[in-house]
Design an enzyme around this catalytic site. Structure first.
Site, PDB file in Angstrom:
ATOM      1  N   GLU A  20      -4.617   6.641  -3.140  1.00 58.23           N
ATOM      2  CA  GLU A  20      -5.442   5.252  -2.923  1.00 58.23           C
ATOM      3  C   GLU A  20      -6.289   5.444  -1.773  1.00 58.23           C
ATOM      4  O   GLU A  20      -6.935   4.400  -1.268  1.00 58.23           O
ATOM      5  CB  GLU A  20      -4.293   4.047  -2.533  1.00 58.23           C
ATOM      6  CG  GLU A  20      -3.589   3.761  -4.018  1.00 58.23           C
ATOM      7  CD  GLU A  20      -2.379   2.424  -3.605  1.00 58.23           C
ATOM      8  OE1 GLU A  20      -2.135   1.897  -4.562  1.00 58.23           O
ATOM      9  OE2 GLU A  20      -2.380   2.337  -2.436  1.00 58.23           O
ATOM     10  N   ALA A  48      15.993   0.315  -3.823  1.00 56.10           N
ATOM     11  CA  ALA A  48      14.867  -0.478  -3.643  1.00 56.10           C
ATOM     12  C   ALA A  48      14.675  -1.468  -4.628  1.00 56.10           C
ATOM     13  O   ALA A  48      14.085  -2.754  -4.523  1.00 56.10           O
ATOM     14  CB  ALA A  48      13.845   0.338  -3.249  1.00 56.10           C
ATOM     15  N   LEU A  87      11.488   9.548 -13.312  1.00 57.60           N
ATOM     16  CA  LEU A  87      11.708   8.847 -14.602  1.00 57.60           C
ATOM     17  C   LEU A  87      12.372   7.468 -14.664  1.00 57.60           C
ATOM     18  O   LEU A  87      13.303   7.284 -15.527  1.00 57.60           O
ATOM     19  CB  LEU A  87      12.884   9.999 -15.665  1.00 57.60           C
ATOM     20  CG  LEU A  87      11.907  11.292 -15.704  1.00 57.60           C
ATOM     21  CD1 LEU A  87      12.979  12.277 -16.229  1.00 57.60           C
ATOM     22  CD2 LEU A  87      10.805  11.121 -16.641  1.00 57.60           C
ATOM     23  N   GLY A  88      12.359   6.647 -13.468  1.00 59.32           N
ATOM     24  CA  GLY A  88      12.769   5.542 -13.554  1.00 59.32           C
ATOM     25  C   GLY A  88      14.283   5.538 -13.548  1.00 59.32           C
ATOM     26  O   GLY A  88      15.003   6.331 -12.837  1.00 59.32           O
ATOM     27  N   ASN A 139       5.060  10.136 -11.852  1.00 53.60           N
ATOM     28  CA  ASN A 139       5.667   9.423 -12.740  1.00 53.60           C
ATOM     29  C   ASN A 139       5.207   9.937 -14.258  1.00 53.60           C
ATOM     30  O   ASN A 139       4.199  10.686 -14.396  1.00 53.60           O
ATOM     31  CB  ASN A 139       5.778   8.210 -12.497  1.00 53.60           C
ATOM     32  CG  ASN A 139       4.384   7.456 -12.917  1.00 53.60           C
ATOM     33  OD1 ASN A 139       3.447   7.952 -13.351  1.00 53.60           O
ATOM     34  ND2 ASN A 139       4.109   6.198 -12.086  1.00 53.60           N
ATOM     35  N   GLY A 149       0.814  -1.106  -0.095  1.00 49.95           N
ATOM     36  CA  GLY A 149       0.111  -0.187   0.022  1.00 49.95           C
ATOM     37  C   GLY A 149       0.998   1.268   0.170  1.00 49.95           C
ATOM     38  O   GLY A 149       1.981   1.323   0.615  1.00 49.95           O
ATOM     39  N   ALA A 190       1.446   2.935   3.581  1.00 46.02           N
ATOM     40  CA  ALA A 190       2.478   2.078   4.500  1.00 46.02           C
ATOM     41  C   ALA A 190       3.863   2.028   3.932  1.00 46.02           C
ATOM     42  O   ALA A 190       4.548   2.026   4.788  1.00 46.02           O
ATOM     43  CB  ALA A 190       1.637   0.856   4.658  1.00 46.02           C
ATOM     44  N   GLY A 249       8.521   3.602  -6.467  1.00 42.83           N
ATOM     45  CA  GLY A 249       8.131   5.175  -6.480  1.00 42.83           C
ATOM     46  C   GLY A 249       7.874   5.642  -4.998  1.00 42.83           C
ATOM     47  O   GLY A 249       7.931   6.771  -4.727  1.00 42.83           O
ATOM     48  N   ASP A 250       7.247   4.806  -4.279  1.00 42.96           N
ATOM     49  CA  ASP A 250       7.068   5.039  -2.686  1.00 42.96           C
ATOM     50  C   ASP A 250       8.003   5.332  -1.980  1.00 42.96           C
ATOM     51  O   ASP A 250       8.045   6.159  -1.376  1.00 42.96           O
ATOM     52  CB  ASP A 250       6.193   4.004  -2.169  1.00 42.96           C
ATOM     53  CG  ASP A 250       4.695   3.597  -2.867  1.00 42.96           C
ATOM     54  OD1 ASP A 250       4.271   4.656  -3.366  1.00 42.96           O
ATOM     55  OD2 ASP A 250       4.432   2.366  -2.775  1.00 42.96           O
TER      56      ASP A 250
END
Length: 300
Positions: free
Chosen positions: A139, A279, A218-219, A182, A41, A44, A248-249
């Site tokens: 979300e 990550a 941009l990854g 993004n 999530g 979280a 991304g989180d």
């Protein structure tokens, strides 16, 4: 004196993950690997990512009174997140159904569950005033995010990742410092279907919608930051990606924390890009998030 460096207001899901050789097309069935269940999530995830880095972090969210909810609470607490504002009940815990292909790219379907029951009435001014920075995502109901914005004390910084993307009211856009998107989210928010391929142009047009600053992720290419002084590219770190779930989180959490600590936007985004790169080298979302020492090792 703030009780927290970062308060995250957002979702808490159980991630049900299956590895696939390729993602199915419409009407198609493909066989995958063994099912793995991870705490996830966007809310979280951000809270755990920030706490792992050393930020004093709290989460305002809602989970179900079920096994998935207990999994999430255990993960949050073990990472050092204050869960006093995590509410329980009203619906089953939210679930994300995730497929991951061999390149590490993923597709996600979310059943919001208890996340959809996090209401305006659950946003308590005392919690908002306890944090230097407040971060949110989409979300949870947009009305709840709007209530967060209206309840922000003077001087509290607001960071928003509008995911999943949807049109935003002017009061929310005006509070964002920054709005973090993004490439897909940028195109949806711009909304005209003719946004082109230049992230700097996306950022300038998004800034014109009202936020105080914008960050476009941009990854593997890093990120681009934009505010009233102009735009600047921020490089990433080359790594072998294993699983991009939740990266991304991690980026947004690291960005919000460093901004609260006084870093300039480009400096904070550069640190966040390194956290996101670390990550993706491990599977899962929360399990993949690095400590500050691991980020420093990646730099070395």
């Amino acid at each position: 004196m703030y009780d927290y460096d970062l308060l995250v207001v957002g979702s808490a899901n159980a991630d049900l993950v299956v590895g696939v050789e390729r993602r199915p097309g419409a009407g198609e069935t493909v066989l995958g690997g063994d099912l793995a269940v991870h705490p996830g999530g966007k809310g979280a995830n951000q809270a755990v990512a920030a706490a792992r880095l050393g930020a004093r972090t709290a989460l305002l969210a809602r989970v179900g009174d079920d096994g998935h909810g207990r999994l999430l609470l255990d993960s949050l607490r073990s990472a050092g997140v204050d869960t006093a504002a995590v509410l329980t009940g009203g619906a089953p815990t939210g679930v994300a159904l995730i497929t991951v292909d061999p390149s590490g790219d993923n597709s996600i379907v979310v059943s919001p569950g208890a996340n959809a029951r996090l209401t305006e009435g659950d946003v308590r001014a005392g919690v908002l005033g306890a944090a230097r920075v407040v971060s949110a995502q989409l979300e949870i109901p947009l009305e709840t995010v709007s209530a967060v914005v209206r309840g922000l004390p003077e001087g509290t910084r607001f960071v928003l990742n509008p995911s999943p993307p949807r049109p935003l009211p002017a009061e929310v856009l005006a509070a964002c410092d920054p709005l973090v998107v993004n490439e897909h989210e940028a195109r949806v928010l711009l909304g005209d279907g003719e946004s082109g391929d230049d992230p700097a142009e996306w950022a300038r047009r998004l800034l014109a919608l009202g936020p105080r600053s914008v960050v476009v992720t941009l990854g593997a290419r890093g990120a681009l930051v934009c505010d009233a002084s102009g735009s600047r590219a921020v490089p990433s770190v080359a790594v072998a990606a294993v699983d991009t779930t939740g990266a991304g989180d991690a980026f947004t959490a690291a960005l919000a924390w460093r901004l609260g600590a006084g870093a300039e936007l480009a400096e904070a985004a550069a640190f966040a890009a390194r956290v996101g790169a670390a990550a993706v080298t491990r599977r899962g979302a929360q399990e993949s998030y690095p400590t500050a020492a691991e980020v420093a090792a990646l730099d070395a």
